[in-house]
Design a protein around this motif. Structure first.
Motif, mmCIF file in Angstrom:
data_model
loop_
_atom_site.group_PDB
_atom_site.id
_atom_site.type_symbol
_atom_site.label_atom_id
_atom_site.label_comp_id
_atom_site.label_asym_id
_atom_site.label_seq_id
_atom_site.Cartn_x
_atom_site.Cartn_y
_atom_site.Cartn_z
ATOM 1 N N UNK A 138 -8.929 -5.989 -13.875
ATOM 2 C CA UNK A 138 -9.430 -4.945 -13.817
ATOM 3 C C UNK A 138 -8.398 -3.953 -13.450
ATOM 4 N N UNK A 139 -7.289 -3.941 -13.692
ATOM 5 C CA UNK A 139 -6.118 -3.080 -13.190
ATOM 6 C C UNK A 139 -6.364 -1.901 -14.413
ATOM 7 N N UNK A 140 -5.774 -0.718 -14.192
ATOM 8 C CA UNK A 140 -5.653 0.326 -15.197
ATOM 9 C C UNK A 140 -4.436 0.624 -15.059
ATOM 10 N N UNK A 141 -4.045 1.107 -16.520
ATOM 11 C CA UNK A 141 -2.697 1.607 -16.776
ATOM 12 C C UNK A 141 -2.069 2.517 -15.346
ATOM 13 N N UNK A 142 -0.991 2.227 -15.108
ATOM 14 C CA UNK A 142 -0.198 3.256 -13.984
ATOM 15 C C UNK A 142 -0.459 2.983 -12.693
ATOM 16 N N UNK A 143 -1.392 1.569 -12.441
ATOM 17 C CA UNK A 143 -1.684 1.270 -11.165
ATOM 18 C C UNK A 143 -0.562 0.243 -10.846
ATOM 19 N N UNK A 144 -0.369 0.037 -9.405
ATOM 20 C CA UNK A 144 0.664 -1.014 -9.021
ATOM 21 C C UNK A 144 -0.021 -2.236 -9.048
ATOM 22 N N UNK A 145 0.589 -3.253 -9.889
ATOM 23 C CA UNK A 145 0.149 -4.589 -10.035
ATOM 24 C C UNK A 145 0.631 -5.589 -8.999
ATOM 25 N N UNK A 174 0.766 -1.236 -0.047
ATOM 26 C CA UNK A 174 0.017 0.077 0.098
ATOM 27 C C UNK A 174 0.935 1.342 -0.111
ATOM 28 N N UNK A 175 1.970 1.167 0.813
ATOM 29 C CA UNK A 175 2.782 2.388 0.605
ATOM 30 C C UNK A 175 3.449 2.502 -0.698
ATOM 31 N N UNK A 176 3.920 1.524 -1.590
ATOM 32 C CA UNK A 176 4.254 1.759 -2.944
ATOM 33 C C UNK A 176 3.173 2.173 -3.479
ATOM 34 N N UNK A 177 1.996 1.799 -3.474
ATOM 35 C CA UNK A 177 0.828 2.170 -4.240
ATOM 36 C C UNK A 177 0.397 3.720 -3.972
ATOM 37 N N UNK A 178 0.799 3.857 -2.749
ATOM 38 C CA UNK A 178 0.289 5.417 -2.328
ATOM 39 C C UNK A 178 1.361 6.598 -3.145
ATOM 40 N N UNK A 179 2.550 5.976 -2.989
ATOM 41 C CA UNK A 179 3.717 6.771 -3.626
ATOM 42 C C UNK A 179 3.330 7.103 -5.105
ATOM 43 N N UNK A 180 3.068 5.896 -5.848
ATOM 44 C CA UNK A 180 2.780 5.834 -7.205
ATOM 45 C C UNK A 180 1.659 6.620 -7.571
ATOM 46 N N UNK A 181 0.672 6.495 -6.907
ATOM 47 C CA UNK A 181 -0.545 7.542 -6.838
ATOM 48 C C UNK A 181 -0.300 9.131 -6.920
ATOM 49 N N UNK A 182 0.807 9.450 -6.217
ATOM 50 C CA UNK A 182 1.288 10.751 -6.276
ATOM 51 C C UNK A 182 1.722 11.301 -7.234
ATOM 52 N N UNK A 183 2.426 10.379 -8.253
ATOM 53 C CA UNK A 183 3.096 10.734 -9.297
ATOM 54 C C UNK A 183 4.301 11.095 -9.006
#
Length: 195
Positions: free
Chosen positions: A175-182, A107-116
């Motif tokens: 159900x993933x979208x481009x740019x999401x953490x897989x 979740x920490x990786x995903x949150x940092x990724x979402x920040x761009x």
């Protein structure tokens, strides 16, 4: 998967527990782990691109199912690290389920990724309890190539859906979208303390 080179700095400060030792950024073991993740990512991405060109997504399923675990196994034998892939949503529950530390980190990786922006795409930590355990995760980010098998299932061909059902009857990794953490390339090395 998107091709990029990981920033080489340590992500720390999230719920450190007694007995944990925080190491300096760019320590030799982190550089080593990042290099192994680079090798895994490059080799797997190359094989997936070849498979897509030769036989489309159905052939790519075979690469992920057969060749990716073989690459991880070979890298584990060659390096002394336990090397594997884990998912935020798991396609193969026998090999892709994150352990407790990895579940905390994803979740920490995903949150940092979402920040761009230029955010880190890796986490690492040294844990000292009954020896030394080194942990490293490299984010796997959904790119255009990934969407064929991990995107919207309504866009998948019947042949692809059949191949996924046959190879992964418990598949939850769609159900993933481009740019999401897989998920992540996950590396672990344990050196037990002498008795």
């Amino acid at each position: 998967m998107r091709s990029w080179r990981a920033p080489r700095w340590l992500v720390i400060g999230f719920g450190l527990l007694p007995g944990m030792l925080v190491v300096a950024a760019d320590s030799p073991w982190q550089v080593e782990a990042a290099g192994i993740a680079d090798r895994f990512q490059a080799e797997l991405q190359g094989r997936l691109q070849q498979a897509m060109a030769a036989g489309g997504p159905v052939e790519a399923v075979r690469v992920c199912q057969v060749e990716a675990p073989a690459i991880a196994s070979r890298l584990s034998r060659e390096t002394g690290w336990q090397v594997r892939r884990i998912g935020t949503r798991v396609r193969n529950p026998l090999t892709g389920v994150p352990d407790e530390w990895e579940r905390d980190q994803l979740p920490q990786l995903a949150a940092r990724l979402a920040q761009g922006g230029e955010m880190p795409n890796a986490s690492s930590q040294t844990i000292t309890e009954q020896g030394v355990e080194q942990r490293y995760l490299r984010a796997i980010v959904v790119g255009p190539l990934c969407l064929s098998c991990h995107g919207d299932t309504s866009a998948q061909s019947e042949a692809l859906r059949a191949a996924l059902q046959q190879g992964y009857p418990h598949d939850a990794a769609t159900g993933y979208r481009q740019g999401q953490l897989r998920g992540a390339f996950a590396l672990r090395r344990v050196q037990r303390a002498a008795p």
